[in-house]
Design an enzyme around this catalytic site. Structure first.
Site, PDB file in Angstrom:
ATOM      1  CB  CYS A  64      -7.203   2.854 -21.089  1.00  0.00           C
ATOM      2  SG  CYS A  64      -8.588   2.734 -19.948  1.00  0.00           S
ATOM      3  NE  ARG A 146      -8.074   3.961 -14.910  1.00  0.00           N
ATOM      4  CZ  ARG A 146      -8.140   3.973 -16.241  1.00  0.00           C
ATOM      5  NH1 ARG A 146      -7.622   2.990 -16.937  1.00  0.00           N
ATOM      6  NH2 ARG A 146      -8.715   4.976 -16.875  1.00  0.00           N
TER       7      ARG A 146
HETATM    8  C1  BEZ Z   1      -9.608   6.822 -19.658  1.00  0.00           C
HETATM    9  O1  BEZ Z   1      -9.168   7.972 -19.834  1.00  0.00           O
HETATM   10  O2  BEZ Z   1      -8.892   5.848 -19.783  1.00  0.00           O
HETATM   11  C2  BEZ Z   1     -11.046   6.662 -19.259  1.00  0.00           C
HETATM   12  C3  BEZ Z   1     -11.677   7.695 -18.636  1.00  0.00           C
HETATM   13  C4  BEZ Z   1     -12.995   7.569 -18.299  1.00  0.00           C
HETATM   14  C5  BEZ Z   1     -13.687   6.382 -18.566  1.00  0.00           C
HETATM   15  C6  BEZ Z   1     -13.030   5.348 -19.190  1.00  0.00           C
HETATM   16  C7  BEZ Z   1     -11.690   5.475 -19.522  1.00  0.00           C
END
Ligand code: BEZ
Length: 261
Positions: A64, A146
């Site tokens: 993110c 996402r």
């Molecule tokens: C992330 O790396 O953005 C992420 C990975 C797993 C769950 C939520 C966010």
């Protein structure tokens, strides 16, 4: 967009929302929300503009964070094509603001001291995420996936993309999709696989026997302006500068798009 301290009927007292998935062609579900830039009435605040509304799973997470920086970098390019960017995550304003501040201290690619200026919605109660089908319970029932919704100036959903938590989005594709939709609307054409501005576009297949006859005559003519691969697969040239010029005209009175290609 309204001031951050306006009264926002979007807290725990707001109406409960069950999960649903709006589809392409549907009006974008309305909501009022607190954001990092103030209270937002959606989609009314964006009437006349295209919007990329995206969700991300969680603040202070690696994929993110890389995406937030990429979204910020994309924001100026989107603004040039009359498109606003709006982020959402299942988190509070204070969490979003703390994360935005932390991002300012990160150096990644050629980005540093990056200020996140697009609004990020506080959706702690998941009400908006549920309205937009951003919660996929078998992936996570507490975090959004996402999602990307591309919404047109009339508030209609025109495209939807979903990615899982582990995969960062492709930002070229998000912009390519907006430009393709704008081009289709402006020129009444479709765009083929992997299309980029400047490449040939697709015209509708003949709908009547007269149209079909004309198409067949055209196929035989040496000076044809269309590249007819089959009666149902007809390309025509559409130079990139023609697209830029027409989209600029459509936006007269608004900030002019540039460098669409
Ligand atoms: C992330 O790396 O953005 C992420 C990975 C797993 C769950 C939520 C966010």
């Amino acid at each position: 967009m309204h001031d951050l301290f306006d009264i926002c009927p979007c807290g725990d007292d707001a109406e409960e929302t069950s999960s649903s998935i709006p589809l392409i062609g549907d009006p974008a579900p309305e909501f009022t929300a607190q954001t990092t830039n103030g209270v937002m009435h959606f989609p009314a605040d964006y009437a006349g503009r295209w919007v990329v509304l995206f969700s991300h799973p969680a603040d202070f997470t690696p994929v993110c964070t890389s995406e937030f920086m990429a979204f910020q970098a994309l924001q100026q390019e989107l603004a040039e094509i009359n498109t606003a960017l709006v982020g959402l995550s299942v988190g509070s304003i204070s969490s979003h603001l703390a994360w935005i501040e932390a991002i300012r201290h990160i150096k990644y690619r050629d980005w540093e001291n990056m200020e996140i200026t697009f609004p990020v919605i506080d959706d702690s109660g998941m009400k908006i995420a549920k309205k937009y089908g951003m919660i996929h319970p078998n992936a996570s029932d507490t975090h959004a996936v996402r999602a990307v919704f591309i919404i047109d100036p009339a508030g209609i959903i025109r495209a939807i993309l979903y990615y899982p938590a582990s995969t960062g989005r492709n930002f070229d594709e998000i912009k390519r999709m907006v430009v393709a939709l704008q081009t289709s609307d402006a020129f009444k054409v479709s765009t083929p696989a992997d299309w980029r501005p400047g490449e040939d576009v697709l015209v509708s297949a003949p709908a009547t026997s007269n149209d079909m006859r004309r198409t067949m005559q055209h196929m035989a003519s040496p000076d044809r302006t269309r590249d007819i691969k089959a009666w149902f697969l007809i390309f025509k040239a559409l130079p990139a500068d023609e697209i830029t010029e027409k989209l600029q005209k459509k936006q007269s009175g608004k900030k002019k798009p540039k460098n669409i290609v």
